[in-house]
Design an enzyme around this catalytic site. Sequence first.
Site: not given
Length: 236
Positions: A67, A135, A128, A130
């Site tokens: 990314d 996400e 979380n 990801h």
Amino acid sequence: MKFIKFKNEKDASLFVANELIASIKTNPSIKLGLATGSTPIPLYQDIANDYAKNKTDWSHVSIFNLDEYIGLSENHEQSYKVFMYNHLFSKLNVNLKNTHFPEHGINYDELIKKNGGIDIQILGIGTNGHIGFNEPGSTLDSLTRVVDLTPETIQVNANKFFNGDITNVPKTALSMGIASILKAKKIYLLAFGKSKQYAISELKKAKAFNINFPASALALHPDVTIIYDEEAESDL
Ligand code: PGA
């Protein structure tokens, strides 16, 4: 998914570094998918130490990063290009022409495919769940695309990399998708420290894809190894 627990981050990182180095020796033109964040820093340090000592040849290795932030200049110290250069590329004889980041105007999934696909993918994991910047809410068929970062991710990254100032953290990024990640032949996911306890406990429970916990997609892949440390183990 195979889970391997190590005493600490140091031992775990050295294990993964040795796996990668052995794979490069077997296949000098291997295609690696690499990640940024705090988690792989000791791994990259171990790889750099190996190069300094043993001169493992990286000149034919291709690297595809997961990314990149949108909105930071290419030479911004927190851009992932600069991160990778500082932590890894500058320490090896890697050919910068063989290093790739998702960019506007490039069909990244097609580029990876044309190069024969990723042999080994390294992943971190968000608190979380990801993977990359996929996400919660990311779909199983997602490919490389523009994504919005959640407030939680923006805060975590502000604390780690932007002196706690969320206004400096980009709110969007380009990220390989979940489907892009699952195409890798082999995957190592690294998770260290107490902040990753929830993620590890959810991964252990994962049997199918749960859109609220993106890393659960790894349960569908035939060759995933989860590398974690004692601190990331939880009684949850
Ligand atoms: P970290 O980030 O390595 O900085 O914990 C991991 C991630 O967000 O994927």
